[in-house]
Motif scaffolding. Structure first.
Motif, mmCIF file in Angstrom:
data_model
loop_
_atom_site.group_PDB
_atom_site.id
_atom_site.type_symbol
_atom_site.label_atom_id
_atom_site.label_comp_id
_atom_site.label_asym_id
_atom_site.label_seq_id
_atom_site.Cartn_x
_atom_site.Cartn_y
_atom_site.Cartn_z
ATOM 1 N N ASP A 37 5.091 14.486 8.000
ATOM 2 C CA ASP A 37 5.983 13.414 7.333
ATOM 3 C C ASP A 37 6.941 13.214 7.165
ATOM 4 O O ASP A 37 7.094 14.041 6.093
ATOM 5 N N THR A 225 0.656 8.391 13.092
ATOM 6 C CA THR A 225 0.285 9.428 12.499
ATOM 7 C C THR A 225 -0.556 9.408 11.659
ATOM 8 O O THR A 225 -1.590 9.827 11.591
ATOM 9 N N SER A 229 0.999 4.436 8.539
ATOM 10 C CA SER A 229 2.119 3.692 9.407
ATOM 11 C C SER A 229 2.606 2.967 10.572
ATOM 12 O O SER A 229 3.460 2.487 11.061
ATOM 13 N N HIS B 36 -4.572 10.832 2.717
ATOM 14 C CA HIS B 36 -3.085 11.586 3.124
ATOM 15 C C HIS B 36 -1.756 10.992 3.010
ATOM 16 O O HIS B 36 -0.663 11.195 1.422
#
Lengths: 404, 177
Positions: A37, A225, A229, B36
């Protein structure tokens, strides 16, 4: 478990006994994704190629919709510091002084190109971005270049002001549109020095024709991703190409770009959206940014939403206790916001007061409306509430001085 | 990125935060994406964590905000594409289960999600925090930004709602297992 009657204790036990879902992915896979990332990559030293060679490039602070008076007619020299707080204090001080001299916003804006360019030996203000609206009078002699910069997935629109002389030299007699300005200047912005993510230029090519702007994404673009994003990418494009009706998004074969999370994304609509709030970046500087999660039915609702706090990212610009009545125009572009009790801006910090007024003006501008504030007193320096606020050209202004 | 922070957070909190996101989204893939995002925010701001709250409540606050940010953006995106979805009155389950959502289901999970779906947002959060995540009243208040009194009141109503729903399900089911 199934039964006819449940008591509270049994419900509690049942809830606690439901099998708990497990994440079966390996720790290494999770870590690998984080390492990939770009937001978590260790900051690299600013790339010199981002700046015009030493001696010519500089950035300056645009404070509270008024250019730093010392850059104006009869003003003194500008002391450009590296500290955002120092520069903000300097700007506030010089703004206050100019106000005391009786200068209006219009008078303070007038300046020659020669006076606007900074001396080459002045240090670059890397963190000189302050949350403020850019009003039309301040744009005299400049061409606005709006771009959606990114800070940890939050898109912050920034208005770079490029001297007309520079644009004329770069483009000749052609009046550049959003795409031309983007292709020419986006790669020259040192985003990290300004406290933003290294996001621009978009990984692909930006072009324009009769159909509008087309963004052809490279095969290895990073915008897919995760769902977040894609949202960041779309919002950045939306802010950057505001003067276009939409932006077509294509892959290298010319087909509509495909994203794993949302499927085909053939175009991004660029209509303005969002309600303006204060947003604090990691470097401690505060900017104005629209929260696009809201979908107000009209401008009056949008203004009311500016008092809402629903996330720790955005700080409301209007105090919750401010009772206001918003009157939308039956015709014309003037919206009136009247405070039920006299609203005394001097009870706020000057910067907060200025941001509140600028945020209101920017939110109203999303609906192409100007604002008149009524029953408010003691505005911060440079604001005259007797008049309708001018329609701001954009948020978060920075003057970008490039070699002429 | 400080890997030592990641490893510690992973060992102590990963499964808890993952479950929390599953209870909110019912979607494994989406929960992985949101988790995430939680890690990104945590790893970028860990140096700023001032210890005013516990690490656990801080993490759950971030996870809650990440999830809510996603839901609000999704609802705005759906409105923009003319799909009918009103976040204020509808619940995500109204649109039916996707294959990803179905993947986290079993009988008990089905019943749990039905209960959670039919609760208000506040009731759902309290049931998840107090019973599924087993946070204390004080911790729950901290994560949600409520007073402890509000947590207690909402918990009482949530349990009452759960009881009505479970008794109704059992009545429809016609018997136990």
């Amino acid at each position: 478990m199934s039964k006819d009657k449940w008591n509270d204790e049994e419900i509690g036990h049942w809830l606690k006994s439901v099998p708990k879902p497990e994440d079966n992915r390996s720790r290494d896979d999770i870590l690998a994704r984080l390492k990939a990332d770009p937001r978590l990559r260790d900051k690299q030293p600013s790339r010199s190629r981002k700046w015009i060679p030493a001696g010519v490039a500089a950035a300056a602070l645009l404070a509270a919709g008024i250019l730093i008076p010392s850059l104006m007619d009869g003003g003194g020299e500008v002391s450009v510091s590296d500290s955002a707080s120092e520069s903000a204090d300097d700007a506030a001080q010089t703004t206050s002084e100019s106000f005391q001299s009786g200068r209006s916003i219009e008078q303070n804006s007038a300046a020659s190109d020669e006076e606007m360019s900074l001396r080459s030996d002045q240090s670059v203000m890397e963190k000189g971005l302050m949350g403020a609206a850019v009003y039309p009078e301040a744009m005299e002699g400049f061409v606005p270049f709006r771009i959606g910069l990114v800070h940890e997935a939050t898109v912050v629109p920034v208005t770079f002001l490029i001297p007309e002389s520079v644009v004329a030299e770069d483009f000749g007699s052609v009046s550049p549109g959003d795409a031309e300005l983007y292709n020419r200047y986006a790669s020259q912005i040192d985003e990290e020095a300004l406290g933003f993510d290294d996001y621009h230029p978009y990984q692909g090519t930006v072009s324009t024709d009769k159909g509008g702007v087309t963004l052809v994404l490279s095969g290895d673009h990073p915008y897919d991703t995760a769902s977040a994003s894609i949202t960041t990418f779309a919002e950045s494009v939306q802010e950057t190409f505001r003067n276009e009706e939409n932006v077509l998004v294509r892959d290298e074969s010319g087909a509509p770009a495909e994203f794993d999370q949302v499927g085909a994304l053939p175009e991004i609509a660029t209509e303005p959206e969002g309600v303006y709030f204060a947003y604090e970046k990691n470097d401690g500087t505060t900017v104005l940014a629209p929260d696009r999660r809201f979908d107000p039915a009209h401008a009056a609702e949008a203004i009311e939403l500016m008092k809402s706090r629903t996330t720790d990212l955005f700080e409301p610009l209007i105090p919750a206790e401010a009772d206001l009545i918003v009157e939308l125009p039956a015709e014309g572009d003037r919206m009136t916001i009247r405070f039920e009790e006299p609203f005394d801006f001097s009870r706020m910090d000057d910067q907060d007061a200025a941001r509140m007024i600028d945020g209101i003006a920017l939110t109203a501008a999303q609906y192409h409306l100007r604002v008149r504030l009524q029953n408010a007193v003691n505005p911060p320096a440079g604001y005259q509430l007797e008049d309708v606020l001018p329609l701001p050209a954009g948020p978060n202004g920075i003057i970008l001085s490039l070699p002429g | 990125m400080d890997e030592s922070v990641f490893h510690r957070i992973y060992e102590e909190y990963h499964q808890d935060v993952y479950r929390f996101l599953i209870y909110l989204t019912k979607d494994r893939m989406l929960s992985e994406d949101l988790l995430h995002e939680v890690y990104v925010r945590v790893l970028k701001s860990f140096g700023n964590f001032q210890g005013k709250s516990s690490e656990r409540t801080w993490l759950f606050s971030i996870a809650r905000n990440v999830a809510f940010d996603h839901f609000r953006r999704s609802s705005v995106r759906r409105k923009r594409t003319d799909e009918s979805f009103d976040w204020e009155t509808e619940q995500p389950a109204d649109r039916g289960l996707t294959p990803e959502e179905a993947a986290v289901h079993g009988d008990d999970m089905d019943r749990l999600f039905k209960v959670l779906d039919d609760c208000t947002e506040d009731q759902r959060m309290v049931l998840i925090m107090r019973f599924l995540q087993e946070l204390s009243i004080a911790e729950t208040a901290e994560v949600l930004g409520w007073t402890e009194a509000k947590v207690k009141t909402t918990q009482h109503r949530a349990v009452k709602k759960a009881r009505e729903l479970l008794e109704g399900m059992d009545g429809w089911g016609g018997g136990g297992r």
